[in-house]
Design an enzyme around this catalytic site. Structure first.
Site, mmCIF file in Angstrom:
data_model
loop_
_atom_site.group_PDB
_atom_site.id
_atom_site.type_symbol
_atom_site.label_atom_id
_atom_site.label_comp_id
_atom_site.label_asym_id
_atom_site.label_seq_id
_atom_site.Cartn_x
_atom_site.Cartn_y
_atom_site.Cartn_z
ATOM 1 N N ASP A 179 1.282 -6.559 -4.595
ATOM 2 C CA ASP A 179 0.479 -6.534 -3.374
ATOM 3 C C ASP A 179 0.994 -7.737 -2.580
ATOM 4 O O ASP A 179 1.171 -8.821 -3.140
ATOM 5 C CB ASP A 179 -0.994 -6.721 -3.740
ATOM 6 C CG ASP A 179 -1.908 -6.641 -2.537
ATOM 7 O OD1 ASP A 179 -2.794 -5.783 -2.540
ATOM 8 O OD2 ASP A 179 -1.753 -7.467 -1.609
ATOM 9 N N SER A 217 -0.227 -9.834 -0.763
ATOM 10 C CA SER A 217 -1.033 -11.064 -0.773
ATOM 11 C C SER A 217 -0.532 -12.016 -1.853
ATOM 12 O O SER A 217 -0.866 -13.199 -1.837
ATOM 13 C CB SER A 217 -2.506 -10.731 -1.017
ATOM 14 O OG SER A 217 -2.942 -9.863 -0.015
ATOM 15 N N THR A 228 0.807 -1.222 0.000
ATOM 16 C CA THR A 228 0.000 0.000 0.000
ATOM 17 C C THR A 228 0.839 1.270 0.000
ATOM 18 O O THR A 228 0.468 2.267 -0.620
ATOM 19 C CB THR A 228 -0.925 -0.003 1.245
ATOM 20 O OG1 THR A 228 -1.849 -1.072 1.104
ATOM 21 C CG2 THR A 228 -1.696 1.292 1.388
ATOM 22 N N THR A 271 2.897 -10.124 14.342
ATOM 23 C CA THR A 271 1.716 -10.591 13.644
ATOM 24 C C THR A 271 0.867 -9.372 13.295
ATOM 25 O O THR A 271 0.877 -8.376 14.023
ATOM 26 C CB THR A 271 0.952 -11.625 14.513
ATOM 27 O OG1 THR A 271 -0.042 -12.252 13.728
ATOM 28 C CG2 THR A 271 0.321 -11.027 15.746
ATOM 29 N N GLN A 305 -3.843 -20.932 19.182
ATOM 30 C CA GLN A 305 -4.650 -19.951 18.441
ATOM 31 C C GLN A 305 -4.715 -18.614 19.169
ATOM 32 O O GLN A 305 -5.133 -17.611 18.587
ATOM 33 C CB GLN A 305 -6.087 -20.476 18.271
ATOM 34 C CG GLN A 305 -6.185 -21.712 17.414
ATOM 35 C CD GLN A 305 -7.609 -22.249 17.313
ATOM 36 O OE1 GLN A 305 -8.571 -21.578 17.687
ATOM 37 N NE2 GLN A 305 -7.743 -23.462 16.823
HETATM 38 N N1 ASP Z 1 -2.834 -5.477 0.360
HETATM 39 C C1 ASP Z 1 -1.753 -4.620 0.793
HETATM 40 C C2 ASP Z 1 -0.471 -5.445 0.755
HETATM 41 O O1 ASP Z 1 -0.242 -6.213 1.649
HETATM 42 C C3 ASP Z 1 -2.019 -4.090 2.148
HETATM 43 C C4 ASP Z 1 -0.954 -3.153 2.690
HETATM 44 O O2 ASP Z 1 0.149 -3.003 2.207
HETATM 45 O O3 ASP Z 1 -1.236 -2.548 3.751
HETATM 46 O O4 ASP Z 1 0.292 -5.324 -0.165
#
Ligand code: ASP
Length: 346
Positions: free
Chosen positions: A60, A62, A16, A169, A282
């Site tokens: 990104d 993810s 981001t 985390t 957990q």
């Molecule tokens: N979806 C973004 C990522 O992890 C979220 C972020 O950077 O805050 O690349």
């Protein structure tokens, strides 16, 4: 005599912090490094040489895969002698996984590797990216009175707080305070000045062999999160798939699991089949203790190893790392029980 300017390598992977809104579909997409620099002119005020390295493509987080960790660790290994510290700009979603993985991959690290990013893009009015980036650079270049780096660890700087990478985390998708390390105090806190927590920061043993970059990872690991209603068919898949060498069991409370019926029998079967099974809780904070309840003891008796107070992110990274080092289950188990990078309180 002029002393050499300290130098920092900024490694930009995406996230981001560098994103801009796509005019067509309105989603946030990674943007080039010059864009970040133009938003943070303050970086030029540091008496530092700041170089940058941009990954292609920017992602990104993810989309992160272990290959990115190998690239980051390899890059740091190649540039290690040329820089005093490293700042990795990374998306927040998988930052804790990446910081954990890189901390295992860099053995005997003597220089700071600071991951950071932001919740709002750097071009946004109320962005947290500017502050995070500026402080991360300051921390990566900070030296003590003897000229040694203040924090020779892989860490995450976010919202005025420096955390050990393999203890961190992501705890919020919307607060600026997005990360926590509930089982380990912060390594530093940034107020008017940056206060370092010398009692917590780890240093490699004097006379160590120097940086060793471990690029090999064995990703044959599954994560089984226990929940009421888990069926034997699903559990069997996670515990006994032939392509899996190790299983992280995310258990209840202090490391507890169903104590009767098919579950303990299945865990025993997986242990006999050669799977290395490790118990993490957990819960956000606290440790596994398989001697506390009979529902924990049953796992210990089935051959399950304690993950102590490790995060799941760190345990996954640790298993990828040690399975690549040890082909025999017993050797991997010994390494698993060691505190290798400060990832457990042991
Ligand atoms: N979806 C973004 C990522 O992890 C979220 C972020 O950077 O805050 O690349």
């Amino acid at each position: 005599m002029t002393s050499r300017k300290a130098s920092i390598l900024l490694i930009y992977t995406g996230g981001t912090i560098g994103m801009k809104q796509d005019p067509v579909d309105g989603t946030l997409k990674p943007f080039d490094f010059e864009h970040i620099l133009s938003e943070v002119p303050e970086l030029h005020k540091f008496a530092l040489k700041i170089d940058s390295y941009t990954f292609d493509p920017l992602i990104d987080s993810s989309d992160v895969q272990p290959g990115l960790w190998q690239e980051i660790a390899g890059l740091i290994g190649r540039k290690y002698d040329r820089y005093d510290g490293f700042v990795v700009l990374h998306g927040t979603d998988t930052m804790a996984y990446s910081a954990s993985a890189v901390s295992f991959m860099l053995e005997n690290l003597e220089k700071p590797v600071v991951f950071t990013g932001s919740q709002l893009p750097i071009g946004a009015l109320r962005t947290d990216g500017r502050e995070n980036l500026i402080s991360a650079v300051e921390i990566a270049s900070a030296k003590d009175a003897d000229g040694r780096p203040m924090v020779p660890e892989v860490c995450i700087f976010f919202d005025y707080t420096l955390l050990r990478g393999c203890r961190s985390t992501k705890v919020s998708s919307e607060n600026f305070s997005a990360f926590s390390s509930p089982n380990c105090p912060p390594l530093a806190e940034a107020g008017i000045s940056i206060r370092y927590n010398g009692g917590v920061i780890r240093r490699p043993a004097p006379g160590n062999a120097g940086l060793i970059v471990h690029k090999e990872l064995d990703t044959r690991v599954s994560i089984l999160k226990l929940h009421p209603g888990l069926t034997p068919e699903v559990a069997r898949y996670f515990l006994l798939s032939p392509e899996i060498r190790a299983v992280i069991l995310e258990t209840y409370g202090s490391g507890n699991a169903p104590g009767t019926g098919w579950f303990p029998a299945l865990v025993r079967e997986a242990d006999r089949a050669g799977k290395l099974i490790v118990n993490v809780t957990q819960c956000l904070s606290g440790s596994v203790d398989m001697d506390l309840y009979s529902t924990g003891k049953v796992l210990k008796e089935a051959g399950v190893v304690s993950g102590y107070d490790s995060t799941t992110e760190a345990m996954l990274a640790k298993l990828f790392y040690i399975l690549a080092l040890a082909s025999r289950k017993e050797d991997a188990r010994k390494l698993l029980e060691e505190n290798l990078r400060g990832e457990i309180s042991k």
